[in-house]
Write a protein that holds these residues in place. Sequence first.
Motif, PDB file in Angstrom:
ATOM      1  N   VAL A   1     -62.517  -2.483  -1.428  1.00  0.00           N
ATOM      2  CA  VAL A   1     -63.824  -2.297  -2.078  1.00  0.00           C
ATOM      3  C   VAL A   1     -64.755  -3.456  -1.744  1.00  0.00           C
ATOM      4  N   ARG A   2     -64.212  -4.700  -1.758  1.00  0.00           N
ATOM      5  CA  ARG A   2     -65.045  -5.859  -1.451  1.00  0.00           C
ATOM      6  C   ARG A   2     -65.533  -5.804   0.004  1.00  0.00           C
ATOM      7  N   THR A   3     -64.631  -5.425   0.914  1.00  0.00           N
ATOM      8  CA  THR A   3     -65.014  -5.321   2.328  1.00  0.00           C
ATOM      9  C   THR A   3     -66.049  -4.217   2.537  1.00  0.00           C
ATOM     10  N   ALA A   4     -65.881  -3.107   1.809  1.00  0.00           N
ATOM     11  CA  ALA A   4     -66.856  -2.016   1.919  1.00  0.00           C
ATOM     12  C   ALA A   4     -68.237  -2.477   1.468  1.00  0.00           C
ATOM     13  N   LEU A   5     -68.298  -3.268   0.381  1.00  0.00           N
ATOM     14  CA  LEU A   5     -69.587  -3.769  -0.096  1.00  0.00           C
ATOM     15  C   LEU A   5     -70.233  -4.668   0.950  1.00  0.00           C
ATOM     16  N   MET A   6     -69.437  -5.566   1.542  1.00  0.00           N
ATOM     17  CA  MET A   6     -69.991  -6.456   2.575  1.00  0.00           C
ATOM     18  C   MET A   6     -70.501  -5.655   3.770  1.00  0.00           C
ATOM     19  N   THR A   7     -69.772  -4.603   4.138  1.00  0.00           N
ATOM     20  CA  THR A   7     -70.198  -3.771   5.269  1.00  0.00           C
ATOM     21  C   THR A   7     -71.505  -3.054   4.963  1.00  0.00           C
ATOM     22  N   LEU A   8     -71.646  -2.566   3.724  1.00  0.00           N
ATOM     23  CA  LEU A   8     -72.893  -1.904   3.335  1.00  0.00           C
ATOM     24  C   LEU A   8     -74.068  -2.880   3.358  1.00  0.00           C
ATOM     25  N   ILE A   9     -73.833  -4.107   2.897  1.00  0.00           N
ATOM     26  CA  ILE A   9     -74.895  -5.124   2.945  1.00  0.00           C
ATOM     27  C   ILE A   9     -75.289  -5.395   4.399  1.00  0.00           C
ATOM     28  N   ALA A  10     -74.274  -5.455   5.279  1.00  0.00           N
ATOM     29  CA  ALA A  10     -74.552  -5.685   6.703  1.00  0.00           C
ATOM     30  C   ALA A  10     -75.397  -4.558   7.278  1.00  0.00           C
ATOM     31  N   LEU A  11     -75.078  -3.320   6.919  1.00  0.00           N
ATOM     32  CA  LEU A  11     -75.856  -2.172   7.396  1.00  0.00           C
ATOM     33  C   LEU A  11     -77.305  -2.250   6.910  1.00  0.00           C
ATOM     34  N   ALA A  12     -77.473  -2.577   5.633  1.00  0.00           N
ATOM     35  CA  ALA A  12     -78.824  -2.661   5.066  1.00  0.00           C
ATOM     36  C   ALA A  12     -79.639  -3.761   5.752  1.00  0.00           C
ATOM     37  N   ILE A  13     -79.005  -4.887   6.013  1.00  0.00           N
ATOM     38  CA  ILE A  13     -79.712  -5.983   6.694  1.00  0.00           C
ATOM     39  C   ILE A  13     -80.139  -5.558   8.097  1.00  0.00           C
ATOM     40  N   ALA A  14     -79.267  -4.835   8.780  1.00  0.00           N
ATOM     41  CA  ALA A  14     -79.584  -4.406  10.144  1.00  0.00           C
ATOM     42  C   ALA A  14     -80.815  -3.501  10.176  1.00  0.00           C
ATOM     43  N   ILE A  15     -80.912  -2.575   9.207  1.00  0.00           N
ATOM     44  CA  ILE A  15     -82.062  -1.654   9.241  1.00  0.00           C
ATOM     45  C   ILE A  15     -83.316  -2.305   8.686  1.00  0.00           C
ATOM     46  N   ALA A  16     -83.152  -3.336   7.841  1.00  0.00           N
ATOM     47  CA  ALA A  16     -84.328  -3.979   7.236  1.00  0.00           C
ATOM     48  C   ALA A  16     -84.907  -5.073   8.119  1.00  0.00           C
ATOM     49  N   MET A  17     -84.187  -5.436   9.173  1.00  0.00           N
ATOM     50  CA  MET A  17     -84.598  -6.574  10.001  1.00  0.00           C
ATOM     51  C   MET A  17     -85.990  -6.378  10.588  1.00  0.00           C
ATOM     52  N   LYS A  18     -86.284  -5.182  11.100  1.00  0.00           N
ATOM     53  CA  LYS A  18     -87.585  -4.961  11.728  1.00  0.00           C
ATOM     54  C   LYS A  18     -88.712  -4.989  10.699  1.00  0.00           C
TER      55      LYS A  18
ATOM     56  N   TYR B   1     -76.331 -16.246  -0.946  1.00  0.00           N
ATOM     57  CA  TYR B   1     -76.102 -17.061   0.251  1.00  0.00           C
ATOM     58  C   TYR B   1     -75.315 -16.261   1.299  1.00  0.00           C
ATOM     59  N   PHE B   2     -74.438 -15.401   0.829  1.00  0.00           N
ATOM     60  CA  PHE B   2     -73.709 -14.529   1.752  1.00  0.00           C
ATOM     61  C   PHE B   2     -74.699 -13.605   2.477  1.00  0.00           C
ATOM     62  N   GLY B   3     -75.656 -13.051   1.724  1.00  0.00           N
ATOM     63  CA  GLY B   3     -76.669 -12.202   2.340  1.00  0.00           C
ATOM     64  C   GLY B   3     -77.486 -12.964   3.366  1.00  0.00           C
ATOM     65  N   ASP B   4     -77.818 -14.216   3.056  1.00  0.00           N
ATOM     66  CA  ASP B   4     -78.565 -15.039   4.007  1.00  0.00           C
ATOM     67  C   ASP B   4     -77.773 -15.233   5.294  1.00  0.00           C
ATOM     68  N   THR B   5     -76.480 -15.469   5.141  1.00  0.00           N
ATOM     69  CA  THR B   5     -75.639 -15.694   6.324  1.00  0.00           C
ATOM     70  C   THR B   5     -75.621 -14.456   7.221  1.00  0.00           C
ATOM     71  N   LEU B   6     -75.464 -13.287   6.618  1.00  0.00           N
ATOM     72  CA  LEU B   6     -75.478 -12.065   7.411  1.00  0.00           C
ATOM     73  C   LEU B   6     -76.839 -11.858   8.065  1.00  0.00           C
ATOM     74  N   ALA B   7     -77.906 -12.139   7.314  1.00  0.00           N
ATOM     75  CA  ALA B   7     -79.253 -11.948   7.854  1.00  0.00           C
ATOM     76  C   ALA B   7     -79.491 -12.844   9.066  1.00  0.00           C
ATOM     77  N   HIS B   8     -79.042 -14.091   8.968  1.00  0.00           N
ATOM     78  CA  HIS B   8     -79.224 -15.012  10.089  1.00  0.00           C
ATOM     79  C   HIS B   8     -78.460 -14.547  11.326  1.00  0.00           C
ATOM     80  N   SER B   9     -77.321 -13.907  11.103  1.00  0.00           N
ATOM     81  CA  SER B   9     -76.529 -13.439  12.247  1.00  0.00           C
ATOM     82  C   SER B   9     -77.196 -12.257  12.941  1.00  0.00           C
ATOM     83  N   ALA B  10     -78.171 -11.612  12.264  1.00  0.00           N
ATOM     84  CA  ALA B  10     -78.862 -10.472  12.877  1.00  0.00           C
ATOM     85  C   ALA B  10     -79.615 -10.900  14.132  1.00  0.00           C
ATOM     86  N   LEU B  11     -80.124 -12.133  14.130  1.00  0.00           N
ATOM     87  CA  LEU B  11     -80.827 -12.619  15.314  1.00  0.00           C
ATOM     88  C   LEU B  11     -79.857 -12.747  16.494  1.00  0.00           C
ATOM     89  N   LEU B  12     -78.652 -13.215  16.208  1.00  0.00           N
ATOM     90  CA  LEU B  12     -77.624 -13.292  17.256  1.00  0.00           C
ATOM     91  C   LEU B  12     -77.294 -11.890  17.763  1.00  0.00           C
TER      92      LEU B  12
END
Length: 264
Positions: free
Chosen positions: A168-185, A33-44
């Motif tokens: 470490v937890r923040t680094a993981l969230m940041t990496l997930i955010a990066l992956a979502i950004a490049i996978a969006m297209k 669900y955290f991943g979904d939240t970040l993914a949805h914010s990609a549109l913003l």
Amino acid sequence: MPEFLWLAIAAGIGVAITTGPLGSFIVWRRMAYFGDTLAHSALLGTALGLVLHVAPTISVIASCILLALILTVLQRQRQLAVDTLLGIMAHSSLALGLVVIALLPNIRIDLMALLFGDLLSVTPEDIIMIFATAAVVLGVLLWLWRPLLAITVHEDLAKVEGVPVTFVRTALMTLIALAIAIAMKAVGVLLITALMVIPAATARRFANSPEQMAILAAVIGSIAVLAGLLMSWYADTPAGPSVVLSATSLFLLSLTKPGLHTNR
């Protein structure tokens, strides 16, 4: 085979080798669900990039990382359950992104491509960005592998042993955010989390160690990309959803494996 199909395969595999290991942590830590939240914010992030005249990829990365940091802080509050908080932020950021895009004058945007991806339209520049980001994400993951496993198994025990849990937890969230950004297209904001979670969930049924699961998830994601693109090519179906459907089919096939590993 036409050039655009080779570009789509390269982009898809680049995304798969990034999302596989990250998806393993999402499955282990129950962060879908955290991943979904970040993914949805990609549109913003895309909408803000258009408003500020910034490259969409950069604005999406910035917005995802900013939201990940905000979520890290808000998760410490006790007034709302985490899933409630994630639900509010996921749908609010998606709605705000759609409203901002609708209000932009003289700009026509293919919302379907943003929501469900357009893997067949990637450019060589997109592929360079995908593999550069993949190198960064995988490099940091390798560096933080043992601390990440420690906080995944037991955060309090890891803290006692000297692991910098918050970092470490923040680094993981940041990496997930990066992956979502490049996978969006490639697969769009509504399907990104599926490409992270489904290959990892499939790999979980065959792996005997965390390392095996991370590698298998990347391999299964790559197979899903190839199968999805073949399906799109021969059946004229949308590429992103076809990739996710292929990943789902692999997961369903994995259910036939005897000796379920239900506790990992």
